[in-house]
Design a protein around this motif. Structure first.
Motif, short mmCIF file in Angstrom:
data_model
loop_
_atom_site.label_atom_id
_atom_site.label_comp_id
_atom_site.label_asym_id
_atom_site.label_seq_id
_atom_site.Cartn_x
_atom_site.Cartn_y
_atom_site.Cartn_z
N HIS A 56 -6.74 0.18 -2.68
CA HIS A 56 -6.03 -1.08 -2.88
C HIS A 56 -5.99 -1.93 -1.61
CE1 HIS A 56 -4.65 0.18 -6.85
NE2 HIS A 56 -4.42 1.38 -6.31
N LEU A 57 -6.99 -1.82 -0.76
CA LEU A 57 -7.02 -2.60 0.48
C LEU A 57 -7.19 -4.10 0.21
CD1 LEU A 57 -9.10 -0.30 2.86
CD2 LEU A 57 -6.64 -0.70 2.83
N ASN A 85 -5.37 -5.79 -1.51
CA ASN A 85 -4.04 -6.40 -1.51
C ASN A 85 -3.77 -7.16 -0.21
OD1 ASN A 85 -3.69 -5.25 -3.99
ND2 ASN A 85 -2.16 -3.76 -3.35
N LEU A 134 0.82 -1.22 0.00
CA LEU A 134 0.00 0.00 0.00
C LEU A 134 0.85 1.27 0.00
CD1 LEU A 134 -2.83 -1.00 2.48
CD2 LEU A 134 -2.83 -1.12 -0.01
N SER A 135 2.08 1.17 0.44
CA SER A 135 2.92 2.37 0.46
C SER A 135 3.41 2.76 -0.93
CB SER A 135 4.11 2.14 1.39
OG SER A 135 4.92 1.09 0.90
N PRO A 150 -4.00 4.48 -1.11
CA PRO A 150 -3.99 3.18 -0.45
C PRO A 150 -5.38 2.61 -0.18
CG PRO A 150 -2.47 4.66 0.65
CD PRO A 150 -3.25 5.47 -0.34
N SER A 151 -6.36 3.49 0.04
CA SER A 151 -7.71 3.00 0.34
C SER A 151 -8.34 2.29 -0.85
CB SER A 151 -8.60 4.14 0.81
OG SER A 151 -8.70 5.13 -0.21
#
Length: 130
Positions: free
Chosen positions: A58-59, A61, A49-50, A55-56
Motif C-alpha cells: 500500500h505504498l 497511499n 500504512l500502520s 504496508p509494502s
C-alpha cells in the motif's frame, strides 16, 4: 558535465541577486504553501500504512496523499489570489461598483458597441432560390 554545472551555478547566482520584490515573496510563499500541504498529505498517506497488514502493498497511499495535498494547496493559493484581486478591485477609486453596477455598466457599453458596429458595417443579406 563541468561546464553544465558552471552554467547552472551562474544562472542561479544571477537570478538570486534580483532585488526582493513583493512578487517574488508571494511566489515563494505560494510555493511553500503547496509544498507544505503536499508534504502533509504524504505524511497522512504514510500514517495509513500502520493500519494494513502488508504496508509494502500500500505504498501508493503516500503518493495519493501527497497528490491530494498538492491539489488542496493549489486550491488554497488560487483562493487567496482571488481574494487579493477582489480586495484590489474594492480599493480602486470607483465606489459602489458591486455586481448590479457592473452589469449595468456592461449593458450600456455593449449597447453602444452594437450601435457603432451596425452603423459602420452595412447589413448584407443573402437569399437563395431553388
Amino acid at each position: 558535465m563541468k561546464k553544465l554545472i558552471i552554467i547552472c551555478l551562474t544562472l542561479c547566482f544571477s537570478f538570486s541577486s534580483i532585488a526582493q520584490t513583493d512578487f517574488k515573496e508571494e511566489g515563494i510563499r505560494d510555493l511553500t504553501t503547496v509544498a507544505g500541504l503536499g508534504l502533509g498529505g504524504a505524511i497522512l498517506g504514510l500514517s495509513t500504512l500502520s493500519f494494513v497488514e502488508e504496508p509494502s502493498d500500500h505504498l501508493k497511499n503516500i503518493l495519493v496523499g501527497a497528490s491530494v495535498g498538492i491539489v488542496i494547496g493549489v486550491g488554497v493559493v488560487a483562493y487567496n489570489q482571488a481574494q487579493k484581486s477582489q480586495a484590489t478591485i474594492q480599493q480602486t477609486s470607483i465606489k459602489n461598483f458591486d455586481t448590479r453596477s457592473r452589469l449595468n455598466w456592461h449593458a450600456i457599453n455593449t449597447a453602444k458597441d452594437i450601435k457603432k458596429f451596425n452603423s459602420v458595417n452595412p447589413k448584407v443579406g443573402w437569399t437563395f432560390n431553388f
